[in-house]
Motif scaffolding. Sequence first.
Motif, PDB file in Angstrom:
ATOM      1  N   MET A  19       0.835  -1.209   0.000  1.00  0.00           N
ATOM      2  CA  MET A  19       0.000   0.000   0.000  1.00  0.00           C
ATOM      3  C   MET A  19       0.870   1.260   0.000  1.00  0.00           C
ATOM      4  N   LEU A  20       1.932   1.205   0.791  1.00  0.00           N
ATOM      5  CA  LEU A  20       2.787   2.396   0.926  1.00  0.00           C
ATOM      6  C   LEU A  20       3.547   2.700  -0.371  1.00  0.00           C
ATOM      7  N   GLN A  21       3.586   1.725  -1.273  1.00  0.00           N
ATOM      8  CA  GLN A  21       4.198   1.975  -2.587  1.00  0.00           C
ATOM      9  C   GLN A  21       3.302   2.868  -3.433  1.00  0.00           C
ATOM     10  N   TYR A  22       2.007   2.891  -3.078  1.00  0.00           N
ATOM     11  CA  TYR A  22       1.027   3.644  -3.879  1.00  0.00           C
ATOM     12  C   TYR A  22       0.343   4.713  -3.027  1.00  0.00           C
ATOM     13  N   ARG A  23       1.143   5.535  -2.410  1.00  0.00           N
ATOM     14  CA  ARG A  23       0.618   6.559  -1.487  1.00  0.00           C
ATOM     15  C   ARG A  23      -0.377   7.483  -2.183  1.00  0.00           C
ATOM     16  N   GLY A  24       0.004   7.924  -3.395  1.00  0.00           N
ATOM     17  CA  GLY A  24      -0.851   8.864  -4.133  1.00  0.00           C
ATOM     18  C   GLY A  24      -2.224   8.270  -4.407  1.00  0.00           C
ATOM     19  N   GLU A  25      -2.227   7.017  -4.821  1.00  0.00           N
ATOM     20  CA  GLU A  25      -3.494   6.374  -5.180  1.00  0.00           C
ATOM     21  C   GLU A  25      -4.410   6.247  -3.966  1.00  0.00           C
ATOM     22  N   ILE A  26      -3.823   5.848  -2.825  1.00  0.00           N
ATOM     23  CA  ILE A  26      -4.707   5.651  -1.661  1.00  0.00           C
ATOM     24  C   ILE A  26      -5.213   6.992  -1.125  1.00  0.00           C
ATOM     25  N   VAL A  27      -4.417   8.054  -1.311  1.00  0.00           N
ATOM     26  CA  VAL A  27      -4.896   9.381  -0.916  1.00  0.00           C
ATOM     27  C   VAL A  27      -6.093   9.774  -1.796  1.00  0.00           C
TER      28      VAL A  27
END
Lengths: 269, 331
Positions: A19-27
């Motif tokens: 998840m932390l690899q895709y910070r922008g997406e989860i935001v």
Amino acid sequence: MRRLARAVSALLRVEIATMLQYRGEIVLWSTWGLVNPLVLYAIFKAGAMSNDNHQMAGLTVPQIAAYYFTMMIVGHVTAAWDTHEMSWYIRTGRMSAMLLRPILPMWKSMAGNLAYKICTLAFVGPMWILVAFLIRPEFNATPKQFMLGLLAVVLAGLMNYFLTYVVALVAFWTTKLDAVGEIYFGLAMFVGGRLAPLDALPGPIRVVADVLPFKYMAAFPVEMLMGRITVEAEAFRGLMVQAAWLVASLILFRCLWAVALKRYTAVSG
Amino acid sequence: MPQIDVHNLTKTFKVPEREGGVGAAMKSLFRRKQKEVHAVSDVSFSVAQGEIVGFLGPNGAGKTTTLKMLSGLLHPTSGSATVMDQVPWKRDATYLRRISMLMGQRSQLQWDLPATDSFYVHSAIYDIPKDQYQQTLDELVALLDIGGILKKQVRTMSLGERMKCEICVSLLHRPSVLFLDEPTIGVDITMQSRIRQFIGEYNRKHGATIILTSHYMADVVALCKRIIVIDHGRILFDGQLDALSEKLAPFKVIKIDLDRDVGAYDFAALGDVLVRESRKVELRVPRANAPGVAEQLLSQLPVQDLTIEDPPIEHVIEKAFGTKLEKAVDA
């Protein structure tokens, strides 16, 4: 049990790392969870302000704020999205890789679900505080009502997770599931009370909403936390209905999973 | 008692079928045609513990479907199978912990993370004791030579690197039975050779039973004494690789290098002439005639070098996929 706990905690750790690899997406996903109820709040507030009594569906403006603010939080913590992922797992052959492991693929999905909620908390937590400051929600829940409301949220989260997973299993038959997923989410929005408080809906639709599970995954825990369900018997009845739906979804999962595995064709993998 | 025992295993799929074009698409909205595809038909074989068996066949022959049934991914339409005395498609956790299936590029690895994270999850899911995990990992890392890439994000790895990590993760729990579906697909020749060596070593060290499918004959020749040839879902041949060669290619290739050009010498009288250059000749002769022909060549010609070889296995297998094998087996 110890084996399962070890496996799930490892899956959770790795899902968080992913998840932390895709910070922008989860935001961005979290932002949608903030914007949607805020837009609906603005519409309902405008409707209420245009009425002489400054109310809409029996709610004052601060109560409308409380409804959508609580819905924002409940919607986030009970979110489940397996209907979107299951068909992709099956079409790409990833399901085969998961089925080779001595653990139900559902545990990976559950770890991913929890990981999302843990990772997004750092973003949505401060946002919730900011939203509360801006729209000034009004809560009338007693501590007991609030505690029962929290229990209702937990049951709502489990219910939504398992029911979504059961619906997702349809992908073993249809391979593509997007339309089924949309119908499920549409119903959850409309008769679950996410779009509008159920009191704002016409009488026959409220009857339908009472029969379906969606109300108990959204409107019911929200109204419990707001302190709108004042009759204790009504609160306990709602909790019992939640528990019954949860048990039913677990039984349904077990039955459907066994049948789904029998007809699995392991395409692309 | 065989470790893998398969009886009359059959798998039939129902697949939708329609003509191309919009008209056919519209028609299929109202009436959908389905066709039965017999992916595996009445297959029976057994494999002893520690044996490596090559499962060969052209695309769509039924190899992978058979392996998927044996690994518990697919339920058969009919027939029975036991692997280590367990029925694979019952998917008992104790069974899944003792097997591994490597499916070409279908990943057990976490795409966005370093391979070590996938290894860690694997160790937890298979409940591998920590000291055993570390020992096995060290051993696999050394054998596969992947020490330098463990911290690399999987999605940034080359195909060969990823395949080695895929093999590593598949073997961390030391499976007793391995189903390898195209384990060397897409990797270069050097890597293919390393992976082959590694599979052989794993088999010797742990006594693992292995069924291997591959389109690379070098994999089969290096690892499998026994092969099962399957086509259109049916077993065409089950036996020693050498026996298949003798059955399908009952000839040898004699290669000679000459000191000088021998002009009009009649090589065609000795066998089929495959190559005829001024000082280089290749002849295909019946197996039984090979010693006599060689003796004649050595006595009559200024031979510098002479070798007698079996035909390349590729040619034999190619022939096996044709109708000739059925005749050969029937004969």
